[in-house]
Design a protein around this motif. Structure first.
Motif, PDB file in Angstrom:
ATOM      1  N   VAL A 191       0.762  -1.226  -0.082  1.00  0.00           N
ATOM      2  CA  VAL A 191       0.092   0.113  -0.040  1.00  0.00           C
ATOM      3  C   VAL A 191       0.853   1.385  -0.125  1.00  0.00           C
ATOM      4  CG1 VAL A 191      -1.414   1.404   1.379  1.00  0.00           C
ATOM      5  CG2 VAL A 191      -1.925  -1.167   1.038  1.00  0.00           C
ATOM      6  N   ARG A 192       1.890   0.971   0.616  1.00  0.00           N
ATOM      7  CA  ARG A 192       2.822   2.215   0.513  1.00  0.00           C
ATOM      8  C   ARG A 192       3.343   2.694  -0.752  1.00  0.00           C
ATOM      9  NH1 ARG A 192       7.778   0.499  -0.266  1.00  0.00           N
ATOM     10  NH2 ARG A 192       8.406  -1.678   0.279  1.00  0.00           N
ATOM     11  N   THR A 193       3.246   1.964  -1.757  1.00  0.00           N
ATOM     12  CA  THR A 193       3.489   2.361  -3.172  1.00  0.00           C
ATOM     13  C   THR A 193       2.521   2.972  -3.930  1.00  0.00           C
ATOM     14  OG1 THR A 193       3.001   0.318  -4.160  1.00  0.00           O
ATOM     15  CG2 THR A 193       5.281   0.381  -3.135  1.00  0.00           C
ATOM     16  N   TYR A 194       1.274   3.160  -3.320  1.00  0.00           N
ATOM     17  CA  TYR A 194      -0.034   3.427  -3.974  1.00  0.00           C
ATOM     18  C   TYR A 194       0.009   5.111  -3.945  1.00  0.00           C
ATOM     19  CZ  TYR A 194      -2.234  -0.949  -3.927  1.00  0.00           C
ATOM     20  OH  TYR A 194      -2.333  -2.389  -4.036  1.00  0.00           O
ATOM     21  N   SER A 195      -0.836   5.670  -4.972  1.00  0.00           N
ATOM     22  CA  SER A 195      -1.195   7.194  -4.829  1.00  0.00           C
ATOM     23  C   SER A 195      -2.056   7.258  -3.567  1.00  0.00           C
ATOM     24  CB  SER A 195      -1.582   7.583  -6.204  1.00  0.00           C
ATOM     25  OG  SER A 195      -2.727   6.855  -6.191  1.00  0.00           O
ATOM     26  N   GLY A 196      -2.124   8.517  -3.335  1.00  0.00           N
ATOM     27  CA  GLY A 196      -3.290   8.993  -2.220  1.00  0.00           C
ATOM     28  C   GLY A 196      -4.559   8.524  -2.703  1.00  0.00           C
ATOM     29  N   GLY A 197      -4.933   8.538  -4.289  1.00  0.00           N
ATOM     30  CA  GLY A 197      -6.220   8.262  -4.559  1.00  0.00           C
ATOM     31  C   GLY A 197      -6.501   6.567  -4.448  1.00  0.00           C
ATOM     32  N   MET A 198      -5.502   5.871  -4.594  1.00  0.00           N
ATOM     33  CA  MET A 198      -5.556   4.514  -4.673  1.00  0.00           C
ATOM     34  C   MET A 198      -5.601   4.192  -3.046  1.00  0.00           C
ATOM     35  SD  MET A 198      -2.618   3.521  -7.343  1.00  0.00           S
ATOM     36  CE  MET A 198      -2.631   1.667  -7.038  1.00  0.00           C
ATOM     37  N   LYS A 199      -4.955   4.773  -2.226  1.00  0.00           N
ATOM     38  CA  LYS A 199      -5.019   4.557  -0.871  1.00  0.00           C
ATOM     39  C   LYS A 199      -6.510   4.818  -0.195  1.00  0.00           C
ATOM     40  CE  LYS A 199      -0.360   5.307   0.441  1.00  0.00           C
ATOM     41  NZ  LYS A 199       0.902   6.054   1.270  1.00  0.00           N
ATOM     42  N   ARG A 200      -7.033   5.848  -0.640  1.00  0.00           N
ATOM     43  CA  ARG A 200      -8.432   6.327  -0.535  1.00  0.00           C
ATOM     44  C   ARG A 200      -9.484   5.065  -0.783  1.00  0.00           C
ATOM     45  NH1 ARG A 200      -9.163   9.938   3.618  1.00  0.00           N
ATOM     46  NH2 ARG A 200      -7.664  11.318   3.608  1.00  0.00           N
ATOM     47  N   ARG A 201      -9.157   4.523  -1.933  1.00  0.00           N
ATOM     48  CA  ARG A 201     -10.175   3.334  -2.213  1.00  0.00           C
ATOM     49  C   ARG A 201      -9.856   2.341  -1.733  1.00  0.00           C
ATOM     50  NH1 ARG A 201      -7.907   4.687  -8.421  1.00  0.00           N
ATOM     51  NH2 ARG A 201      -8.383   2.580  -8.939  1.00  0.00           N
ATOM     52  N   ILE A 202      -8.679   1.877  -1.222  1.00  0.00           N
ATOM     53  CA  ILE A 202      -8.595   0.890  -0.450  1.00  0.00           C
ATOM     54  C   ILE A 202      -9.182   0.997   1.029  1.00  0.00           C
ATOM     55  CG2 ILE A 202      -6.874  -0.688   1.059  1.00  0.00           C
ATOM     56  CD1 ILE A 202      -6.959  -1.538  -1.720  1.00  0.00           C
ATOM     57  N   ASN A 203      -9.034   2.232   1.450  1.00  0.00           N
ATOM     58  CA  ASN A 203      -9.606   2.576   2.568  1.00  0.00           C
ATOM     59  C   ASN A 203     -11.147   2.354   2.891  1.00  0.00           C
ATOM     60  OD1 ASN A 203      -8.606   3.666   5.269  1.00  0.00           O
ATOM     61  ND2 ASN A 203      -9.854   5.498   4.941  1.00  0.00           N
ATOM     62  N   ILE A 204     -11.581   2.646   1.472  1.00  0.00           N
ATOM     63  CA  ILE A 204     -12.967   2.422   1.405  1.00  0.00           C
ATOM     64  C   ILE A 204     -13.467   0.880   1.257  1.00  0.00           C
ATOM     65  CG2 ILE A 204     -15.570   2.669  -0.166  1.00  0.00           C
ATOM     66  CD1 ILE A 204     -14.101   5.660  -0.644  1.00  0.00           C
ATOM     67  N   GLY A 205     -12.709   0.246   0.535  1.00  0.00           N
ATOM     68  CA  GLY A 205     -12.827  -1.087   0.207  1.00  0.00           C
ATOM     69  C   GLY A 205     -12.767  -1.930   1.480  1.00  0.00           C
ATOM     70  N   VAL A 206     -11.853  -1.705   2.214  1.00  0.00           N
ATOM     71  CA  VAL A 206     -11.730  -2.870   3.620  1.00  0.00           C
ATOM     72  C   VAL A 206     -13.168  -2.556   4.318  1.00  0.00           C
ATOM     73  CG1 VAL A 206      -9.399  -2.900   3.822  1.00  0.00           C
ATOM     74  CG2 VAL A 206     -10.706  -1.022   5.024  1.00  0.00           C
ATOM     75  N   THR A 207     -13.987  -1.463   4.196  1.00  0.00           N
ATOM     76  CA  THR A 207     -15.176  -1.156   4.860  1.00  0.00           C
ATOM     77  C   THR A 207     -16.297  -1.821   4.142  1.00  0.00           C
ATOM     78  OG1 THR A 207     -14.229   0.878   5.183  1.00  0.00           O
ATOM     79  CG2 THR A 207     -16.807   0.686   5.662  1.00  0.00           C
ATOM     80  N   LEU A 208     -15.970  -2.119   2.863  1.00  0.00           N
ATOM     81  CA  LEU A 208     -17.196  -2.955   2.129  1.00  0.00           C
ATOM     82  C   LEU A 208     -17.339  -4.275   2.341  1.00  0.00           C
ATOM     83  CD1 LEU A 208     -17.273  -0.719  -0.983  1.00  0.00           C
ATOM     84  CD2 LEU A 208     -18.600  -0.453   0.958  1.00  0.00           C
ATOM     85  N   LEU A 209     -16.227  -5.022   2.705  1.00  0.00           N
ATOM     86  CA  LEU A 209     -15.927  -6.590   2.744  1.00  0.00           C
ATOM     87  C   LEU A 209     -17.168  -7.277   3.517  1.00  0.00           C
ATOM     88  CD1 LEU A 209     -12.403  -6.737   3.695  1.00  0.00           C
ATOM     89  CD2 LEU A 209     -13.404  -7.684   1.656  1.00  0.00           C
ATOM     90  N   HIS A 210     -17.673  -6.930   4.345  1.00  0.00           N
ATOM     91  CA  HIS A 210     -18.880  -7.517   5.140  1.00  0.00           C
ATOM     92  C   HIS A 210     -20.275  -7.071   4.660  1.00  0.00           C
ATOM     93  CE1 HIS A 210     -18.507  -3.495   7.140  1.00  0.00           C
ATOM     94  NE2 HIS A 210     -19.482  -4.123   8.015  1.00  0.00           N
ATOM     95  N   GLU A 211     -20.445  -6.355   3.498  1.00  0.00           N
ATOM     96  CA  GLU A 211     -21.469  -6.044   2.759  1.00  0.00           C
ATOM     97  C   GLU A 211     -22.444  -5.383   3.966  1.00  0.00           C
ATOM     98  OE1 GLU A 211     -22.973  -8.765  -0.448  1.00  0.00           O
ATOM     99  OE2 GLU A 211     -22.086 -10.259   1.058  1.00  0.00           O
ATOM    100  N   PRO A 212     -21.981  -3.997   4.248  1.00  0.00           N
ATOM    101  CA  PRO A 212     -22.698  -3.193   5.257  1.00  0.00           C
ATOM    102  C   PRO A 212     -23.754  -2.834   4.712  1.00  0.00           C
ATOM    103  CG  PRO A 212     -20.677  -1.734   4.419  1.00  0.00           C
ATOM    104  CD  PRO A 212     -20.478  -3.330   3.755  1.00  0.00           C
ATOM    105  N   GLU A 213     -24.852  -2.586   5.342  1.00  0.00           N
ATOM    106  CA  GLU A 213     -26.110  -1.793   5.193  1.00  0.00           C
ATOM    107  C   GLU A 213     -26.193  -0.343   5.273  1.00  0.00           C
ATOM    108  OE1 GLU A 213     -29.450  -3.522   7.048  1.00  0.00           O
ATOM    109  OE2 GLU A 213     -28.783  -5.619   6.988  1.00  0.00           O
ATOM    110  N   ILE A 214     -25.006   0.151   6.125  1.00  0.00           N
ATOM    111  CA  ILE A 214     -25.026   1.502   6.468  1.00  0.00           C
ATOM    112  C   ILE A 214     -23.496   1.788   6.209  1.00  0.00           C
ATOM    113  CG2 ILE A 214     -25.354   3.646   7.907  1.00  0.00           C
ATOM    114  CD1 ILE A 214     -27.601   1.631   9.473  1.00  0.00           C
ATOM    115  N   LEU A 215     -23.344   2.834   5.555  1.00  0.00           N
ATOM    116  CA  LEU A 215     -21.923   3.576   5.450  1.00  0.00           C
ATOM    117  C   LEU A 215     -21.592   4.975   6.176  1.00  0.00           C
ATOM    118  CD1 LEU A 215     -20.427   2.499   1.892  1.00  0.00           C
ATOM    119  CD2 LEU A 215     -19.622   1.797   4.092  1.00  0.00           C
ATOM    120  N   ILE A 216     -20.867   5.196   6.894  1.00  0.00           N
ATOM    121  CA  ILE A 216     -20.577   6.444   7.389  1.00  0.00           C
ATOM    122  C   ILE A 216     -19.258   6.808   6.917  1.00  0.00           C
ATOM    123  CG2 ILE A 216     -20.032   7.786   9.529  1.00  0.00           C
ATOM    124  CD1 ILE A 216     -22.004   6.120  11.246  1.00  0.00           C
ATOM    125  N   MET A 217     -19.143   7.889   6.125  1.00  0.00           N
ATOM    126  CA  MET A 217     -18.243   8.383   5.305  1.00  0.00           C
ATOM    127  C   MET A 217     -17.536   9.974   5.806  1.00  0.00           C
ATOM    128  SD  MET A 217     -19.048   6.729   1.901  1.00  0.00           S
ATOM    129  CE  MET A 217     -17.299   6.150   1.209  1.00  0.00           C
TER     130      MET A 217
END
Length: 310
Positions: free
Chosen positions: A130-156
């Motif tokens: 992850v340290r080799t990623y751009s800021g935008g890519m890190k943001r996308r992974i930051n969101i991605g880990v939150t989606l793994l358990h298929e949440p019904e509610i997202l707080i962003m």
């Protein structure tokens, strides 16, 4: 689906959040706007059952969320403002770790990792640290880990801070997809007013720890329905011109822009004539004038007296 009742948080003698009432219907996307220090992050932390309130309640499906926080946490995904990843690990390794934290394992975990990597557009980079990623890519992974358990509610909490426009647009389109096509309920804070206008069905405006206005974008804009926004481009900024502008009877707000001024004023046929007369009096050369209907940012400025980034 989720609501607060008189939610209050005090830190010693300071009241950070004062009797906040808000609600989210299932499938809605709701914006929470406020300048720095307004109490947004504190409110979000209480709603997510991460910070206990001093008083008031958080209710999830008509039950007290703080009496049974696990019921809400199981269907909740929280995207923090700060990047919360292990940067020496790859995207895949981060997802595997956080997936196990959510209780996923085996084939289901592998399936969800592949689905989320595809959603956030990082399948080809999944083995890179992850340290080799751009800021935008890190943001996308930051969101991605939150989606793994298929949440019904997202707080962003400001998920696009500090990234390039292309990555920002990708994330906004992804959030729209999650909300409008997949029915995930979203509570969204941002320092970019146009993001909230694009994503949110309703908006709460917060200042000094309190909700000062709420409604749909159109309902909030109707606060200034009898007013108009005038952008004045000038050759050189002039303090005397700005001061005289603010003293015009029809003018309710003047703010400096990079190339001139933004004026919010009551609609009137003589206003432009008055503006050009002031330019002559103060020897300020006007190079352009444009009229617009008030935006959500104009409403925010009108209500709080400061811009969202102040």
């Amino acid at each position: 689906m989720l609501e607060t009742k008189d939610l209050t948080k005090r830190f010693k003698s300071k009241t950070a959040v004062n009797q906040v009432n808000l609600y989210l219907e299932k499938g809605e996307s709701v914006g929470l706007l406020g300048p720095n220090g307004a109490g947004k992050s504190t409110t979000i932390s209480m709603v997510a059952t991460l910070l206990p309130p001093t008083s008031g309640k958080v209710r999830f499906n008509n039950t007290d969320a703080w009496k049974n926080p696990q019921a809400l946490r199981q269907v909740l995904g929280v995207v923090p403002q700060e990047i919360a990843l292990y940067e020496e690990l790859s995207a895949y390794e981060n997802m595997k770790f956080f997936g196990k934290v959510y209780g996923l394992k085996g084939k289901l975990l592998e399936k969800r990792i592949e689905e989320v990597l595809d959603l956030i557009g990082l399948t080809e980079r999944k083995k890179d640290a992850v340290r080799t990623y751009s800021g935008g890519m890190k943001r996308r992974i930051n969101i991605g880990v939150t989606l793994l358990h298929e949440p019904e509610i997202l707080i962003m909490d400001e998920p696009t801070v500090g990234i390039d426009p292309q990555s920002r647009n990708y994330i906004l389109d992804m959030i729209r997809e999650l909300n409008r096509s997949r029915g995930i309920t979203v509570l969204y804070t941002s320092h970019y007013m146009e993001e909230v206008e694009k994503l949110c069905d309703r908006v709460y405006i917060m200042d000094h720890g309190e909700i000062i206005a709420s409604g749909t974008n159109d309902e909030l804009k109707s606060i200034l329905s009898n007013e108009e926004t005038i952008h004045i481009t000038v050759q050189t900024h002039s303090l005397s011109f700005e001061e005289k502008l603010s003293q015009l009877p029809a003018v309710t707000q003047v703010s400096e822009e990079e190339q001139g001024y933004k004026v919010i004023a009551s609609k009137g046929e003589n206003l432009l004539e008055d503006i050009f007369e002031l330019s002559r009096q103060t020897q300020t050369k006007i190079t352009g004038v444009s009229l617009q209907t008030p935006s959500l940012e104009d409403v925010f400025l009108h209500l709080t007296g400061r811009t969202l980034r102040d």
